[in-house]
Scaffold this motif. Structure first.
Motif, PDB file in Angstrom:
ATOM      1  N   VAL A 165       7.125   4.898   4.209  1.00  0.00           N
ATOM      2  CA  VAL A 165       5.948   5.154   3.376  1.00  0.00           C
ATOM      3  C   VAL A 165       5.881   4.148   2.225  1.00  0.00           C
ATOM      4  N   PRO A 168       4.001  -0.037   2.834  1.00  0.00           N
ATOM      5  CA  PRO A 168       3.950   1.130   3.719  1.00  0.00           C
ATOM      6  C   PRO A 168       3.760   0.699   5.177  1.00  0.00           C
ATOM      7  N   MET A 170       2.557   3.122   8.139  1.00  0.00           N
ATOM      8  CA  MET A 170       2.224   4.443   8.644  1.00  0.00           C
ATOM      9  C   MET A 170       2.308   4.513  10.168  1.00  0.00           C
ATOM     10  N   GLY A 205      -0.693  13.008   7.003  1.00  0.00           N
ATOM     11  CA  GLY A 205      -1.770  12.097   7.350  1.00  0.00           C
ATOM     12  C   GLY A 205      -2.955  12.223   6.420  1.00  0.00           C
ATOM     13  N   ALA A 208      -1.987  10.598   3.188  1.00  0.00           N
ATOM     14  CA  ALA A 208      -2.006   9.139   3.317  1.00  0.00           C
ATOM     15  C   ALA A 208      -3.436   8.611   3.295  1.00  0.00           C
ATOM     16  N   PHE A 215      -5.031   2.446   4.856  1.00  0.00           N
ATOM     17  CA  PHE A 215      -5.006   3.486   5.884  1.00  0.00           C
ATOM     18  C   PHE A 215      -6.367   4.168   5.977  1.00  0.00           C
ATOM     19  N   LYS A 335      -4.158  -0.452  14.774  1.00  0.00           N
ATOM     20  CA  LYS A 335      -2.823  -0.423  14.172  1.00  0.00           C
ATOM     21  C   LYS A 335      -2.071  -1.654  14.621  1.00  0.00           C
TER      22      LYS A 335
END
Length: 373
Positions: A165, A168, A170, A205, A208, A215, A335
């Motif tokens: 994190v 970061p 994710m 989530g 975040a 994100f 991603k």
């Protein structure tokens, strides 16, 4: 390879006990990786101003060759040595991943890489397979030493999650979390605990989304493409459409030159343009075969450590491939995750080889399990 069943050498015993079908499938992926390297990397090398295009390509060829050696060498190890290797690897990878927060190279707002002489390494890639085996060892000890082993596994997961994190990263956290949840489920832990882990993941989530701008941006662009830049995904989808069923031919793709990450995160789009839907489905089938073959290999297994380790390694391998291909096809938010053995990246390909080598070592047929102690 002409090896007799009576051959009692290390290589002979390995050949007749290792899962040769899975090994062949992994070598097929390495072959795909080499072909896609030749297809996607030259244009990228020219675009980023690499000093030598051939050196850029040879560097990845070297890592592909190393990955083959890693798979074979690690698969020769007995179960006990696999566990020891994972413990040492986990400690080293966790330390180096934490070091990226202070000495790491910042790229696109994240610190995930360390500069070493002559190369850049992403330690968290090696953290994934090692954590899967270490967590499996702790969870398998629950029956003998009680709940303290499960608590220790959860503590290590939270430690890894905290570091990821902070980077970061994710996407990496999602993969590690999914691996750990799968292992908890297979270990037979109370379903309320598994449900609590799932709920924690959902809440994490959501947190975040509000706490991390990059994100939130990716989620928003997925849900509403007009809310931000979707250039790479748009070009990738055009590449699949241009390739059609059989592709435009090796080296003939034109849209790959417009993709900044054509050699890495969007290499699947290059495969779609130049080789068509048929080869994309074949690549998907090979990944699916490796995961299903590995799970079927566990049906007669009684050692909980081996079951949990293999489950974690297969979950990680399959999920990483799914995330890459699904994000390229705009089925999930984008991603930056590599396609195992096919995308460009030394850390990724060697780390995946480490995990698959451990998988082959753990699933070798043995007359006695004395080495598993």
């Amino acid at each position: 390879m002409a090896l007799s069943r009576a051959d009692t050498s290390v290589l002979g015993r390995w050949w007749w006990t290792v899962d040769r079908w899975t090994l062949a499938a992994l070598m097929m992926l390495v072959g795909f990786g080499y072909v896609m390297l030749l297809a996607a990397s030259p244009g990228v090398a020219e675009r980023i101003g690499a000093s030598s295009r051939d050196l850029f390509i040879l560097k990845q060829v070297f890592f592909l060759a190393v990955s083959v050696g890693v798979i074979v060498v690690i698969s020769l190890l007995p179960v006990r040595q696999v566990r020891r290797l994972a413990l040492i690897g986990f400690g080293g990878a966790l330390f180096m991943t934490a070091a990226t927060l202070y000495m790491g190279v910042e790229i696109k707002g994240a610190r995930r890489w360390l500069h070493l002489p002559g190369m850049t390494i992403q330690p968290s890639e090696f953290l994934k397979p090692c954590f899967a085996v270490v967590a499996a060892w702790l969870l398998s000890e629950t029956r003998s030493i009680g709940w303290r082993a499960t608590v220790a596994a959860c503590f290590l997961f939270l430690l890894v999650a905290g570091v990821l994190v902070k980077q970061p990263d994710m996407g990496m956290l999602i993969v590690v979390g999914a691996v750990f949840c799968a292992q908890l489920f297979v270990s037979g832990i109370n379903m309320m605990v598994v449900a609590a882990c799932g709920a924690s993941g959902v809440l994490g989530g959501i947190a975040a989304y509000f706490a991390l701008p990059h994100f939130r941006s990716r989620i928003d662009r997925f849900l509403n493409p007009e809310s931000g830049d979707t250039y790479q995904v748009t070009i990738a989808m055009e590449a699949f459409g241009h390739g059609g069923m059989l592709g435009v031919g090796p080296g003939e793709g034109r849209l790959k030159g417009l993709l900044p990450d054509a050699h890495a995160d969007f290499v699947f789009a290059v495969a779609g343009e130049e080789f068509g839907l048929a080869i994309c489905l074949l690549i998907l089938a090979v990944f699916g075969f490796i995961v299903l073959r590995g799970l079927l290999r566990l049906l007669g297994e009684k050692d909980m450590f081996i079951i949990l380790s293999a489950t974690g390694l297969l979950t990680q391998f399959g999920l990483q491939a799914f995330i890459n291909m699904a994000s390229t096809l705009h089925l999930i938010p984008t991603k930056g995750m590599t396609l195992p053995f096919i995308s460009y990246g030394g850390s990724s390909v060697v780390a995946v080889a480490l995990g698959m080598g451990m998988l082959l070592a753990l699933t070798r047929r043995r007359l006695m399990r004395t080495d598993a102690a």
